[in-house]
Design a protein around this motif. Structure first.
Motif, PDB file in Angstrom:
ATOM      1  N   ARG A 298       0.831  -1.214   0.000  1.00 28.41           N
ATOM      2  CA  ARG A 298       0.000   0.000   0.000  1.00 28.41           C
ATOM      3  C   ARG A 298       0.861   1.258   0.000  1.00 28.41           C
ATOM      4  NH1 ARG A 298      -3.744  -2.317   4.521  1.00 28.41           N
ATOM      5  NH2 ARG A 298      -5.216  -3.487   3.256  1.00 28.41           N
ATOM      6  N   ASP A 299       1.957   1.202   0.738  1.00 30.14           N
ATOM      7  CA  ASP A 299       2.848   2.349   0.850  1.00 30.14           C
ATOM      8  C   ASP A 299       3.623   2.610  -0.439  1.00 30.14           C
ATOM      9  OD1 ASP A 299       4.227   4.436   2.350  1.00 30.14           O
ATOM     10  OD2 ASP A 299       5.959   3.066   2.345  1.00 30.14           O
ATOM     11  N   ARG A 300       4.033   1.548  -1.125  1.00 34.50           N
ATOM     12  CA  ARG A 300       4.926   1.688  -2.274  1.00 34.50           C
ATOM     13  C   ARG A 300       4.259   1.567  -3.641  1.00 34.50           C
ATOM     14  NH1 ARG A 300      10.675   1.338  -0.470  1.00 34.50           N
ATOM     15  NH2 ARG A 300      10.388   1.675   1.741  1.00 34.50           N
ATOM     16  N   VAL A 301       2.998   1.199  -3.684  1.00 37.36           N
ATOM     17  CA  VAL A 301       2.349   0.952  -4.971  1.00 37.36           C
ATOM     18  C   VAL A 301       2.247   2.223  -5.814  1.00 37.36           C
ATOM     19  CG1 VAL A 301      -0.060   1.270  -4.271  1.00 37.36           C
ATOM     20  CG2 VAL A 301       0.507  -0.364  -6.077  1.00 37.36           C
ATOM     21  N   GLY A 302       2.214   3.361  -5.192  1.00 39.67           N
ATOM     22  CA  GLY A 302       2.126   4.617  -5.938  1.00 39.67           C
ATOM     23  C   GLY A 302       3.293   4.809  -6.881  1.00 39.67           C
ATOM     24  N   ALA A 303       4.496   4.516  -6.429  1.00 33.33           N
ATOM     25  CA  ALA A 303       5.677   4.672  -7.279  1.00 33.33           C
ATOM     26  C   ALA A 303       5.636   3.706  -8.463  1.00 33.33           C
ATOM     27  CB  ALA A 303       6.949   4.460  -6.463  1.00 33.33           C
TER      28      ALA A 303
ATOM     29  N   THR B 212       2.914   2.410  -9.801  1.00 32.81           N
ATOM     30  CA  THR B 212       1.829   2.855 -10.682  1.00 32.81           C
ATOM     31  C   THR B 212       2.249   4.056 -11.518  1.00 32.81           C
ATOM     32  OG1 THR B 212       0.216   2.047  -9.092  1.00 32.81           O
ATOM     33  CG2 THR B 212      -0.570   3.629 -10.732  1.00 32.81           C
ATOM     34  N   ARG B 213       2.870   5.042 -10.883  1.00 36.49           N
ATOM     35  CA  ARG B 213       3.316   6.232 -11.624  1.00 36.49           C
ATOM     36  C   ARG B 213       4.279   5.855 -12.741  1.00 36.49           C
ATOM     37  NH1 ARG B 213       3.108   8.266  -6.555  1.00 36.49           N
ATOM     38  NH2 ARG B 213       5.307   7.877  -6.134  1.00 36.49           N
TER      39      ARG B 213
END
Length: 72
Positions: A20-25, A27-28
């Protein structure tokens, strides 16, 4: 005494928090179609999960260390 599955449940909970913490990077980088950034983000995610699993394994091992000595 903890039930046998508790360390695994803890490890999975920690892994989910890391994702949850790292999925943003990840995805971007995927949306931007940047293969280098995507590889870096995936590697960082995998490394952090691996570190958490090792840490949890060490914590479990330390909790059970010496129990055989006390039983004797």
């Amino acid at each position: 005494m903890p039930r046998p599955y508790e360390p695994f449940a803890d490890a999975l909970r920690i892994a989910r928090e890391i994702v949850r913490d790292r999925v943003g990077a990840v995805t971007r980088a995927a949306v931007q179609a940047d293969p280098h950034a995507y590889d870096e983000a995936c590697n960082a995610l995998a490394l952090r999960i691996a570190e958490a699993l090792v840490d949890e394994g060490e914590a479990v091992a330390s909790r059970y260390a010496g129990r055989g000595d006390r039983a004797a």
